[in-house]
Motif scaffolding. Structure first.
Motif, short mmCIF file in Angstrom:
data_model
loop_
_atom_site.label_atom_id
_atom_site.label_comp_id
_atom_site.label_asym_id
_atom_site.label_seq_id
_atom_site.Cartn_x
_atom_site.Cartn_y
_atom_site.Cartn_z
N GLN A 171 0.85 -1.19 0.00
CA GLN A 171 0.00 0.00 0.00
C GLN A 171 0.89 1.25 0.00
O GLN A 171 2.06 1.20 0.40
CB GLN A 171 -0.89 0.03 1.25
CG GLN A 171 -1.58 -1.28 1.61
CD GLN A 171 -2.69 -1.65 0.64
OE1 GLN A 171 -3.60 -0.87 0.40
NE2 GLN A 171 -2.62 -2.85 0.08
N LEU A 188 -2.45 4.22 5.37
CA LEU A 188 -2.20 3.37 4.20
C LEU A 188 -3.29 3.66 3.18
O LEU A 188 -4.47 3.82 3.53
CB LEU A 188 -2.27 1.89 4.58
CG LEU A 188 -1.18 1.36 5.50
CD1 LEU A 188 -1.44 -0.12 5.82
CD2 LEU A 188 0.20 1.51 4.84
N VAL A 189 -2.91 3.72 1.90
CA VAL A 189 -3.88 3.90 0.83
C VAL A 189 -3.60 2.85 -0.24
O VAL A 189 -2.45 2.65 -0.65
CB VAL A 189 -3.80 5.33 0.23
CG1 VAL A 189 -4.61 5.43 -1.06
CG2 VAL A 189 -4.27 6.37 1.23
N ASN A 190 -4.65 2.19 -0.66
CA ASN A 190 -4.55 1.21 -1.73
C ASN A 190 -4.14 1.92 -3.03
O ASN A 190 -4.80 2.88 -3.42
CB ASN A 190 -5.95 0.57 -1.89
CG ASN A 190 -5.97 -0.58 -2.89
OD1 ASN A 190 -5.01 -0.79 -3.63
ND2 ASN A 190 -7.08 -1.30 -2.91
N ASN A 196 -9.07 2.73 -1.37
CA ASN A 196 -9.51 2.70 0.02
C ASN A 196 -8.32 2.92 0.95
O ASN A 196 -7.17 2.66 0.59
CB ASN A 196 -10.21 1.36 0.34
CG ASN A 196 -9.38 0.15 -0.07
OD1 ASN A 196 -8.93 0.07 -1.21
ND2 ASN A 196 -9.18 -0.80 0.84
N SER A 197 -8.60 3.43 2.14
CA SER A 197 -7.51 3.80 3.05
C SER A 197 -7.75 3.30 4.47
O SER A 197 -8.88 3.00 4.86
CB SER A 197 -7.33 5.32 3.06
OG SER A 197 -8.55 5.95 3.32
N THR A 198 -6.67 3.19 5.21
CA THR A 198 -6.73 2.81 6.63
C THR A 198 -5.83 3.75 7.41
O THR A 198 -4.65 3.88 7.07
CB THR A 198 -6.23 1.35 6.82
OG1 THR A 198 -7.04 0.48 6.03
CG2 THR A 198 -6.30 0.93 8.28
C1 LIG Z 1 -8.40 -1.96 0.64
O1 LIG Z 1 -9.32 -3.02 0.50
C2 LIG Z 1 -8.72 -4.28 0.17
C3 LIG Z 1 -9.82 -5.28 -0.07
O2 LIG Z 1 -10.67 -5.33 1.02
C4 LIG Z 1 -7.78 -4.71 1.29
O3 LIG Z 1 -7.13 -5.90 0.95
C5 LIG Z 1 -6.73 -3.63 1.49
O4 LIG Z 1 -5.91 -3.95 2.60
C6 LIG Z 1 -7.40 -2.28 1.73
N1 LIG Z 1 -6.35 -1.27 1.77
C7 LIG Z 1 -6.33 -0.34 2.72
C8 LIG Z 1 -5.19 0.59 2.68
O5 LIG Z 1 -7.19 -0.21 3.55
#
Ligand SMILES: *[C@@H]1O[C@H](CO)[C@@H](O)[C@H](O)[C@H]1NC(C)=O
Ligand SMILES: *[C@@H]1O[C@H](CO)[C@@H](O)[C@H](O)[C@H]1NC(C)=O
Ligand SMILES: *[C@@H]1O[C@H](CO)[C@@H](O)[C@H](O)[C@H]1NC(C)=O
Ligand SMILES: *[C@@H]1O[C@H](CO)[C@@H](O)[C@H](O)[C@H]1NC(C)=O
Length: 396
Positions: A171, A188-190, A196-198
């Motif tokens: 990521q 983290l960003v995909n 999507n991000s966390t």
């Molecule tokens: C985004 O979503 C995917 C599929 O659910 C997951 O594998 C990935 O860890 C996510 N990435 C972040 C940065 O949240």
């Protein structure tokens, strides 16, 4: 500025390809500047009065080009480098910070300086395709061109991205400055849709950070970041609550600790490939009550092998143009930093080898695949194809 520049040039002689130390020939788009040619300017000469007003270019060459101060820079460049403008958006600082190269898709991500949702808005993370850059370079390796810049739609938890590295665990790893009451964060960003991000971290024992600036992953897998009050000074963050300092975050245990302080404004951050040496740029000479007596300095530290505290702080380099900003290293231990006139390169001992000279500010840069140094220059992006190579920035 142009006039000052011209008069400065008039009193300084310089040497080009004929310089005997560099026979038989210099690489294309390069100029050798013999340091001895400007050791004395003299009483009739024109001196620079500021790190910000004039850049140091005692040549008649138009940027972009390579300024060689030491023959070590020829090793960095190789025999057939190229240096081109690959994208531009006049009037919008779309290419400011957080350069991240994702090998899997051959794409480069970066963040803008200015808000894009009107005055006071969030900034913008965009990407370009390096395959598209290569295709354009094949047509004309020295011409300026515009590759497609694709803005990303990110979650509004990602506010004012200013630092980035990785990929980390596949990521993008971002340092976000926050905006108003919205907290600064490590996230983290995909790198792929839907982006999507966390959020991994947004506080220090309940207090918001000042405005996170830069982030790197140590080979141990720990995440290090700088926090500095530029968000407050820029008018988009409240009064800062903590010193400007450097933190270590363990993404597995959640533990955060301070590893270095005592800065005016800690800014860019990088590690040597073995993780034993850390580099921090201090851009104290801009922002707040800054004067030119404050640092435009890169510091080096030994990284403690168990605690990762930064020890044995020493001056690595004092930058002559603008302020030092983002930092990267190559596989030979050479250190690259953004500055007010382009990118400066030193060997591991702090000897200035040369500059990727733009005549304008280059906040950050990153190796985007072997021998491809992509330079963010606010309204423009440049790419230098050189012999030097970067290394994996994702840690263990
Ligand atoms: C985004 O979503 C995917 C599929 O659910 C997951 O594998 C990935 O860890 C996510 N990435 C972040 C940065 O949240
Ligand atoms: C400096 O300027 C003065 C006055 O114009 C002139 O006489 C002198 O020759 C100049 N000196 C040099 C070293 O150019
Ligand atoms: C490449 O671009 C440069 C600068 O724009 C131009 O002067 C030159 O003619 C171009 N070369 C080719 C082969 O198109
Ligand atoms: C790139 O596009 C911008 C407009 O978006 C334009 O101003 C600039 O001149 C273009 N650059 C080149 C090299 O075509």
């Amino acid at each position: 500025m142009a006039a000052l520049f011209a008069s400065f040039v008039a009193f300084v002689t310089f040497e080009v390809a004929a310089a005997s130390n560099f026979s038989p020939s210099l690489p294309p788009q390069s100029v050798f500047i013999d340091t001895r040619s400007f050791t004395v300017i003299g009483k009739n000469g024109t001196f620079r009065s500021s790190t910000f007003e004039t850049t140091f270019n005692p040549t008649s060459t138009a940027p972009p080009f390579f300024q060689i101060f030491d023959k070590g820079f020829i090793k960095v460049l190789g025999s057939s480098p190229s240096f081109s403008e690959i994208a531009s958006t006049p009037g919008f600082n779309f290419a400011h910070e957080a350069p991240i190269y994702v090998p899997e898709t051959d794409e480069l991500f970066f963040a803008s300086k200015d808000g894009h949702i009107g005055e006071g808005g969030n900034n913008r993370v965009s990407k370009i395709s390096m395959a598209e850059v290569e295709a354009a370079l094949k047509k004309n390796s020295t011409g300026a061109f515009n590759v497609t810049v694709t803005p990303l739609e990110l979650s509004d938890t990602i506010q004012m991205t200013n630092g980035g590295t990785g990929p980390f665990r596949s990521q993008l790893l971002l340092a976000n400055s926050g905006r108003g009451p919205l907290p600064p964060s490590i996230a983290l960003v995909n790198p792929k849709p839907p982006y999507n991000s966390t959020i991994l971290l947004d506080n220090f024992f309940g207090r918001q950070f000042n405005s996170l600036n830069d982030v790197k992953v140590h080979p141990s897998g720990k995440i290090f970041f700088t926090d500095v009050n530029y968000g407050f000074l820029g008018g988009f963050r409240p009064t800062s609550l903590m010193p400007n300092q450097v933190y270590r975050f363990d993404p597995n245990t959640g533990v955060v600790r301070v590893v270095a302080d005592g800065f005016d404004k800690c800014n860019g951050l990088a590690f040597s490939r073995d993780g034993k040496t850390a580099f921090i740029s201090d851009s104290g000479a801009i922002g707040g009550d800054a004067t030119q007596m404050q640092p435009t300095t890169l510091y080096a530290f030994d990284v403690d092998s168990t605690t990762h505290a930064f020890k044995n702080r020493r001056v690595f380099a004092y930058v002559d143009a603008g302020i030092p900003d983002g930092i990267q290293l190559d596989t030979n231990g050479n250190v690259y930093s953004g500055a007010g006139d382009g990118v400066h390169t030193w060997d591991s001992e702090g000897t200035l080898l040369g500059k990727f000279f733009l005549g304008s500010t280059a906040p950050n840069m990153v190796f985007a695949g072997k021998g491809r140094l992509v330079i963010l220059a606010e309204t423009k992006i440049y790419m230098a194809k050189i012999a030097a190579k970067g290394f994996d920035l994702g840690g263990r």
